[in-house]
Design an enzyme around this catalytic site. Structure first.
Site, PDB file in Angstrom:
ATOM      1  N   ASP A   1       6.007 -45.242  56.776  1.00 22.84           N
ATOM      2  CA  ASP A   1       5.638 -43.861  57.057  1.00 22.84           C
ATOM      3  C   ASP A   1       5.650 -43.082  55.745  1.00 22.84           C
ATOM      4  OD1 ASP A   1       5.308 -41.260  58.257  1.00 22.84           O
ATOM      5  OD2 ASP A   1       6.157 -42.107  60.093  1.00 22.84           O
TER       6      ASP A   1
ATOM      7  N   SER B   1       1.118 -48.383  70.914  1.00 21.91           N
ATOM      8  CA  SER B   1       1.436 -47.278  69.991  1.00 21.91           C
ATOM      9  C   SER B   1       2.940 -47.105  69.827  1.00 21.91           C
ATOM     10  CB  SER B   1       0.801 -45.969  70.469  1.00 21.91           C
ATOM     11  OG  SER B   1      -0.593 -46.089  70.560  1.00 21.91           O
TER      12      SER B   1
ATOM     13  N   ASP C   1       6.733 -47.561  67.871  1.00 18.53           N
ATOM     14  CA  ASP C   1       7.156 -46.980  66.606  1.00 18.53           C
ATOM     15  C   ASP C   1       7.199 -47.964  65.449  1.00 18.53           C
ATOM     16  OD1 ASP C   1       7.859 -44.163  67.426  1.00 18.53           O
ATOM     17  OD2 ASP C   1       9.047 -45.304  68.862  1.00 18.53           O
TER      18      ASP C   1
ATOM     19  N   GLY D   1       9.006 -50.769  45.289  1.00 16.96           N
ATOM     20  CA  GLY D   1       7.971 -49.979  45.933  1.00 16.96           C
ATOM     21  C   GLY D   1       6.659 -50.062  45.185  1.00 16.96           C
ATOM     22  N   HIS D   2       5.783 -49.115  45.438  1.00 17.93           N
ATOM     23  CA  HIS D   2       4.471 -49.098  44.804  1.00 17.93           C
ATOM     24  C   HIS D   2       4.024 -47.652  44.613  1.00 17.93           C
ATOM     25  CE1 HIS D   2       0.610 -50.673  43.550  1.00 17.93           C
ATOM     26  NE2 HIS D   2      -0.005 -49.839  44.394  1.00 17.93           N
ATOM     27  N   SER D   3       3.376 -47.378  43.488  1.00 19.41           N
ATOM     28  CA  SER D   3       2.908 -46.025  43.190  1.00 19.41           C
ATOM     29  C   SER D   3       1.455 -46.059  42.744  1.00 19.41           C
ATOM     30  CB  SER D   3       3.772 -45.388  42.095  1.00 19.41           C
ATOM     31  OG  SER D   3       3.672 -46.132  40.882  1.00 19.41           O
TER      32      SER D   3
ATOM     33  N   CYS E   1       4.607 -34.502  58.961  1.00 16.06           N
ATOM     34  CA  CYS E   1       4.007 -35.269  60.060  1.00 16.06           C
ATOM     35  C   CYS E   1       2.831 -34.558  60.714  1.00 16.06           C
ATOM     36  CB  CYS E   1       5.065 -35.594  61.118  1.00 16.06           C
ATOM     37  SG  CYS E   1       6.132 -36.968  60.655  1.00 16.06           S
TER      38      CYS E   1
END
Length: 338
Positions: A61, A42, A44, A131-133, A11
């Site tokens: 994230d 802002s 979460d 998902g995605h890559s 982070c």
């Protein structure tokens, strides 16, 4: 056996707060009566009401490795992404992988990253469904997560009430400890404790909190404790932080005292310059308060007459919680550290 990952800050790799503020001010927005939470405060995650009794929470994230072990990195990155659902008071439903991976790297690393992430989604009670890559020069991983919540029970980050106590659910020091590991490469007790903290879901803390009068909530990540408390503040009140009550991982104070800190912390400090009044003479503790956290704890703003009971329940269930601040009448700054 796969090679170690090249660490990239977790982070701490976030863009500086001021940069994000300036960019978001230029982004066009569309209002909708069912959009309960957008990006104006802002918060979460985004929250959108589907029916009178149910809303969806959307968040994502991802970041570069904060540790050199792929499996551990997968768990930490997933726990960090899932935390946004808990910060809104919701339950995890679905998750999608976000992957950036060099075409020339050992694919076994990626398998271990995804295994770690999948285990955390399962622990959260969610379903990992794709998902995605993309190819990239460096490894990055995280999740896009969907959760559910009652529209009347959403935790926003800036609804504190004067008189509330602020409770944090994990000790601080993650960024400093990772900087120390980068310098010394010593997996001592301090470092291993930091790993344990980052891997821990905020699920238990969130579930316990639902039985209490929570005015506001956020999770502590790259902007540090004071950066996120600043986002909890408004023009109507000031948050008074008790420096003697701040929980931090054993060993981190000595690191900070010896100037082992992160570059991201200096950016946090610069942004908070006119927003925080430090009434302490302790530079090391200041560094801990602005230190960027990866997969940090939740911060609850809870009514004073319930805070002690909430604290007890959290501790009874293994959550390392502490009362660290009080919401008070407005002073000259958003935050005062005493």
């Amino acid at each position: 056996m796969y090679d170690k990952l090249k660490r990239g800050g977790g982070c701490a790799a976030k863009l500086p707060i001021r940069t994000l503020r300036d960019v978001l001010d230029t982004v066009p927005t569309i209002t909708n009566e069912n959009l309960i939470v957008g990006f104006e405060t802002s918060d979460d995650a985004a929250v959108f009401k589907l029916k009178e009794d149910i809303a969806i929470i959307n968040t994502l994230d991802f970041f570069p490795p904060v540790v050199d072990d792929p499996y551990t990195f997968g768990k930490i990155a997933a726990a960090n992404a899932l935390s946004d659902i808990y910060a809104m008071g919701g339950d995890v439903l679905l998750a999608l992988n976000i992957v950036c991976f060099p075409a020339t790297d050992d694919v076994k690393q990626l398998s271990e990253i995804l295994r770690g992430g999948a285990e955390k989604v399962m622990e959260a009670g969610g379903i990992l469904c794709g998902g995605h890559s993309i190819r990239d020069e460096s490894v990055k991983y995280g999740l896009s997560v969907t959760g559910t919540i009652d529209p009347l029970k959403v935790y926003k980050n800036n609804g504190c009430k004067i008189g509330d106590d602020i409770i944090i659910t994990k000790p601080l020091g993650i960024g400093i400890i990772n900087a120390a590991y980068g310098k010394f490469e010593e997996k001592n007790e301090t470092y291993l404790k930091a790993i344990s903290v980052m891997e821990t879901l905020n699920k238990t803390a969130c579930e316990i909190s639902k039985n209490f009068d929570i005015s506001a909530c956020t999770d502590i990540t790259g902007f540090g404790l004071l950066g996120h408390l600043n986002e909890m503040s408004t023009d109507n009140y000031t948050i008074i932080v008790d420096s003697k009550s701040i929980p931090y991982i054993s060993g981190v104070y000595e690191y900070a005292k010896n100037s082992i800190v992160t570059g991201a912390a200096s950016k946090n400090r610069a942004y908070l310059k006119n927003k925080v009044n430090f009434k302490i003479n302790d530079t090391a503790l200041e560094e801990i308060l602005i230190d960027p956290q990866t997969s940090g704890g939740l911060c609850f703003s809870v009514s004073e007459n319930q805070s002690s009971k909430l604290l007890s329940k959290l501790k009874e269930n293994g959550v390392e919680a502490s009362i660290i601040a009080k919401v008070s009448k407005r002073e000259d700054t958003n935050i005062v550290v005493i």
